[in-house]
Design a protein around this motif. Structure first.
Motif, PDB file in Angstrom:
ATOM      1  N   ILE A   1       7.403   6.991  -0.453  1.00  0.00           N
ATOM      2  CA  ILE A   1       6.331   6.247   0.215  1.00  0.00           C
ATOM      3  C   ILE A   1       4.973   6.653  -0.344  1.00  0.00           C
ATOM      4  O   ILE A   1       4.091   5.807  -0.546  1.00  0.00           O
ATOM      5  N   HIS A   2       4.794   7.941  -0.605  1.00  0.00           N
ATOM      6  CA  HIS A   2       3.561   8.435  -1.221  1.00  0.00           C
ATOM      7  C   HIS A   2       3.311   7.731  -2.551  1.00  0.00           C
ATOM      8  O   HIS A   2       2.209   7.229  -2.811  1.00  0.00           O
ATOM      9  N   ASN A   3       4.319   7.654  -3.385  1.00  0.00           N
ATOM     10  CA  ASN A   3       4.157   7.030  -4.699  1.00  0.00           C
ATOM     11  C   ASN A   3       3.848   5.540  -4.583  1.00  0.00           C
ATOM     12  O   ASN A   3       3.016   5.005  -5.332  1.00  0.00           O
ATOM     13  N   GLN A   4       4.528   4.878  -3.652  1.00  0.00           N
ATOM     14  CA  GLN A   4       4.285   3.446  -3.483  1.00  0.00           C
ATOM     15  C   GLN A   4       2.889   3.178  -2.936  1.00  0.00           C
ATOM     16  O   GLN A   4       2.207   2.239  -3.356  1.00  0.00           O
ATOM     17  N   ALA A   5       2.431   4.033  -2.012  1.00  0.00           N
ATOM     18  CA  ALA A   5       1.078   3.878  -1.470  1.00  0.00           C
ATOM     19  C   ALA A   5       0.037   4.048  -2.572  1.00  0.00           C
ATOM     20  O   ALA A   5      -0.965   3.313  -2.621  1.00  0.00           O
TER      21      ALA A   5
ATOM     22  N   ASN B   1      11.114   6.919  11.039  1.00  0.00           N
ATOM     23  CA  ASN B   1      10.156   7.841  10.440  1.00  0.00           C
ATOM     24  C   ASN B   1       9.589   7.305   9.134  1.00  0.00           C
ATOM     25  O   ASN B   1       8.438   7.579   8.794  1.00  0.00           O
ATOM     26  N   LYS B   2      10.360   6.528   8.388  1.00  0.00           N
ATOM     27  CA  LYS B   2       9.827   5.910   7.169  1.00  0.00           C
ATOM     28  C   LYS B   2       8.670   4.978   7.508  1.00  0.00           C
ATOM     29  O   LYS B   2       7.631   4.979   6.833  1.00  0.00           O
TER      30      LYS B   2
ATOM     31  N   VAL C   1       6.759   5.127  10.166  1.00  0.00           N
ATOM     32  CA  VAL C   1       5.643   5.957  10.625  1.00  0.00           C
ATOM     33  C   VAL C   1       4.930   6.604   9.448  1.00  0.00           C
ATOM     34  O   VAL C   1       3.689   6.640   9.392  1.00  0.00           O
ATOM     35  N   ILE C   2       5.676   7.095   8.496  1.00  0.00           N
ATOM     36  CA  ILE C   2       5.079   7.749   7.321  1.00  0.00           C
ATOM     37  C   ILE C   2       4.214   6.764   6.543  1.00  0.00           C
ATOM     38  O   ILE C   2       3.080   7.081   6.142  1.00  0.00           O
ATOM     39  N   ALA C   3       4.724   5.562   6.311  1.00  0.00           N
ATOM     40  CA  ALA C   3       3.938   4.540   5.608  1.00  0.00           C
ATOM     41  C   ALA C   3       2.678   4.201   6.398  1.00  0.00           C
ATOM     42  O   ALA C   3       1.593   4.008   5.824  1.00  0.00           O
ATOM     43  N   HIS C   4       2.823   4.138   7.707  1.00  0.00           N
ATOM     44  CA  HIS C   4       1.700   3.806   8.585  1.00  0.00           C
ATOM     45  C   HIS C   4       0.604   4.871   8.497  1.00  0.00           C
ATOM     46  O   HIS C   4      -0.587   4.546   8.378  1.00  0.00           O
ATOM     47  N   VAL C   5       0.970   6.144   8.538  1.00  0.00           N
ATOM     48  CA  VAL C   5      -0.048   7.202   8.568  1.00  0.00           C
ATOM     49  C   VAL C   5      -0.694   7.415   7.201  1.00  0.00           C
ATOM     50  O   VAL C   5      -1.838   7.868   7.126  1.00  0.00           O
ATOM     51  N   PHE C   6       0.006   7.106   6.118  1.00  0.00           N
ATOM     52  CA  PHE C   6      -0.658   7.151   4.814  1.00  0.00           C
ATOM     53  C   PHE C   6      -1.832   6.172   4.797  1.00  0.00           C
ATOM     54  O   PHE C   6      -2.911   6.484   4.271  1.00  0.00           O
ATOM     55  N   ALA C   7      -1.640   4.997   5.376  1.00  0.00           N
ATOM     56  CA  ALA C   7      -2.721   4.013   5.437  1.00  0.00           C
ATOM     57  C   ALA C   7      -3.830   4.469   6.381  1.00  0.00           C
ATOM     58  O   ALA C   7      -5.013   4.245   6.112  1.00  0.00           O
TER      59      ALA C   7
ATOM     60  N   THR D   1      -1.004  -1.227   9.783  1.00  0.00           N
ATOM     61  CA  THR D   1       0.127  -2.144   9.956  1.00  0.00           C
ATOM     62  C   THR D   1       0.297  -3.047   8.742  1.00  0.00           C
ATOM     63  O   THR D   1       1.428  -3.290   8.285  1.00  0.00           O
ATOM     64  N   TYR D   2      -0.822  -3.549   8.225  1.00  0.00           N
ATOM     65  CA  TYR D   2      -0.787  -4.382   7.018  1.00  0.00           C
ATOM     66  C   TYR D   2      -0.064  -3.649   5.890  1.00  0.00           C
ATOM     67  O   TYR D   2       0.803  -4.210   5.211  1.00  0.00           O
ATOM     68  N   TRP D   3      -0.402  -2.351   5.709  1.00  0.00           N
ATOM     69  CA  TRP D   3       0.146  -1.625   4.568  1.00  0.00           C
ATOM     70  C   TRP D   3       1.555  -1.091   4.823  1.00  0.00           C
ATOM     71  O   TRP D   3       2.369  -1.034   3.891  1.00  0.00           O
ATOM     72  N   HIS D   4       1.870  -0.702   6.067  1.00  0.00           N
ATOM     73  CA  HIS D   4       3.241  -0.205   6.250  1.00  0.00           C
ATOM     74  C   HIS D   4       4.244  -1.314   5.987  1.00  0.00           C
ATOM     75  O   HIS D   4       5.340  -1.074   5.476  1.00  0.00           O
ATOM     76  N   ALA D   5       3.872  -2.564   6.317  1.00  0.00           N
ATOM     77  CA  ALA D   5       4.784  -3.683   6.051  1.00  0.00           C
ATOM     78  C   ALA D   5       5.010  -3.861   4.555  1.00  0.00           C
ATOM     79  O   ALA D   5       6.153  -4.040   4.094  1.00  0.00           O
ATOM     80  N   ARG D   6       3.957  -3.756   3.763  1.00  0.00           N
ATOM     81  CA  ARG D   6       4.089  -3.967   2.321  1.00  0.00           C
ATOM     82  C   ARG D   6       4.751  -2.793   1.622  1.00  0.00           C
ATOM     83  O   ARG D   6       5.521  -2.979   0.679  1.00  0.00           O
ATOM     84  N   ILE D   7       4.465  -1.596   2.069  1.00  0.00           N
ATOM     85  CA  ILE D   7       5.114  -0.427   1.470  1.00  0.00           C
ATOM     86  C   ILE D   7       6.608  -0.445   1.747  1.00  0.00           C
ATOM     87  O   ILE D   7       7.434  -0.218   0.847  1.00  0.00           O
ATOM     88  N   MET D   8       6.985  -0.739   2.986  1.00  0.00           N
ATOM     89  CA  MET D   8       8.404  -0.742   3.355  1.00  0.00           C
ATOM     90  C   MET D   8       9.185  -1.801   2.593  1.00  0.00           C
ATOM     91  O   MET D   8      10.354  -1.609   2.247  1.00  0.00           O
TER      92      MET D   8
END
Length: 465
Positions: free
Chosen positions: A15-19, A97-98, A100-106, A261-268
């Protein structure tokens, strides 16, 4: 358990790399896996290291009870700090948790780059630990009950501060007026004061205190109350500093959650998910973005506005091309610009369009008799109504009008009324707390039923005229 930790670490890395590929720029991240009791304690206190108070405990038990009965759940808890701390709930499935992790990176990207967070301290975790230690010391020295009563009073008006500003100010609210001083021309100018010549007399202080109305009630009382001891002034300074840290989070709730929310959807969507994980993610995302029945869901409204901005700047209409000179293909750059510059008020005022109001089915309503009824659905009035309710983070705008009212040292406050009345029972319960802080009678001017009313507390009873 070891396999679960390995899977979680692998997910964080992916997720870090994708963000990073998407261009998110965040603080170094620190993730911790915590049981529900710890997560909800952090949620109630707002920070792992904050001082203790019974109101935080009340919030904890309310939130934890809702979790125990499966009525609500904290999916993510992230702290605006450098490094940025995020807490994951034990017992969550890996796919939860995936997300949530994507969400908090944003969120971390938003904390780092949004201009309204620029004045905040990134070491507040450590600062609040120092504050908590100070208050424990005061409790030991002056008694737990004495400190708790004073904290009750301080927290009752904690929202009445001057928020941190991105623009420099001439002086802090509540600072005493000073006379003019002669410019210093050499390092030895102070020696010339010994030559026996008369010194320049400072300007006589303005009679009115403060010289102009001030919104920062906490600072004014802290600097001017004749009754406070040093330890009490210190507690007011602590409460004020911590509220100034939390303020940007309160004024960016919709845009911040929308961005995450915008970014967790795209990262996932870019991750290599199994079929079961894909279905579960769709279910989780839908529950997070479900429209609210009686209030705005910031995750839903915020993300929809970002999607609309990207779409309109990527494929502008002919009118937008001619009127604003949009070339198209600028959507991604535009949402990063919006993320940097806006708070909730400017975000809604500038980017909540007629089409979005209709699509999101937004309207204004109020209680008439025993029923809730829609009172406005015109899109501009709906937008302006939402913005109005977000002004000052939804708290009443009250200023210190006079700190020496009628030349008796009494405190006169004024509510800047804008068609929304104060809660009178709450007002009458709060005035005794302000009296405790000021030490003399307190008056508050407001508007009730279209008429000016002044509520007062003299140390014994409330009155109204």
């Amino acid at each position: 358990m070891e396999q679960e930790f390995k899977a979680l670490a692998k997910a964080i890395e992916a997720i870090h790399n994708q963000a990073r590929k998407f261009g998110l720029d965040f603080f170094p991240m620190r993730f911790e896996l915590c049981p529900a009791d710890v997560i909800y304690a952090f949620g109630a206190y707002g920070m792992p290291t904050r001082f203790t108070h019974w109101t935080f405990g009340k919030h904890f038990y309310k939130m934890k009870l809702q979790y125990d009965f499966n009525l609500s759940r904290i999916y993510e808890l992230v702290i605006n700090s450098d490094p940025c701390y995020a807490f994951l709930l034990e017992g969550n499935e890996l796919i939860q948790n995936k997300l949530v992790i994507a969400h908090v990176f944003a969120h971390s990207d938003f904390f780092k780059n949004n201009i309204h967070f620029a004045p905040t301290s990134r070491q507040m975790v450590e600062t609040m630990a120092v504050h908590a230690a100070k208050i424990r010391e005061y409790e030991f020295k002056y008694g737990h009950r004495e400190v708790e009563i004073f904290l009750d009073a301080a927290l009752s008006i904690q929202e009445h501060i001057e928020p941190p500003t991105i623009f420099p100010v001439a002086e802090e609210e509540g600072e005493k007026e000073k006379g003019p001083s002669r410019p210093r021309e050499t390092p030895y100018d102070d020696l010339w004061a010994l030559d026996g010549k008369p010194k320049e007399q400072p300007r006589e202080r303005t009679r009115k205190i403060p010289p102009r109305p001030t919104k920062d009630m906490l600072a004014f009382i802290m600097n001017n109350s004749p009754e406070l001891e040093d330890w009490q002034r210190d507690i007011l300074a602590i409460v004020r500093e911590e509220m100034r840290y939390f303020w940007p989070q309160m004024e960016t709730k919709i845009i911040n959650e929308g961005w995450a929310t915008y970014w967790h959807a795209r990262i996932m969507r870019e991750l290599d998910l199994t079929e079961e994980e894909t279905i579960e993610f769709a279910h989780l995302h839908a529950s997070v973005t479900q429209p609210g029945k009686m209030h705005i869901n910031p995750y839903y409204v915020g993300s929809k506005i970002f999607e609309d901005i990207e779409k309109r700047w990527d494929s502008p209409s002919q009118e937008d091309r001619e009127r604003y000179g949009r070339q198209g293909g600028e959507g991604r750059a535009k949402i990063f610009e919006v993320r940097t510059c806006e708070n909730d008020i400017s975000f809604l005022r500038n980017y909540l369009t007629r089409e979005l109001v209709e699509e999101l089915d937004l309207f204004l309503y109020q209680k008439v008799g025993a029923e809730w009824v829609v009172v406005e659905n015109d899109w501009e009035k709906v937008r302006d109504g939402l913005v109005g309710r977000l002004t000052n983070c939804g708290f009443p705008y009250i200023v210190v009008e006079d700190g020496d009212y009628q030349r008796r040292g009494e405190l006169y406050l004024k509510h800047c009324y804008e068609d929304l009345e104060l809660d009178v029972p709450y007002l009458e319960k709060t005035l005794p707390y302000i009296y405790l802080l000021w030490g003399r009678p307190v008056h508050l001017e407001t508007v009730i039923d279209g008429k000016t009313a002044v509520f007062s507390y003299d140390g014994k009873k409330n009155s109204r005229r």
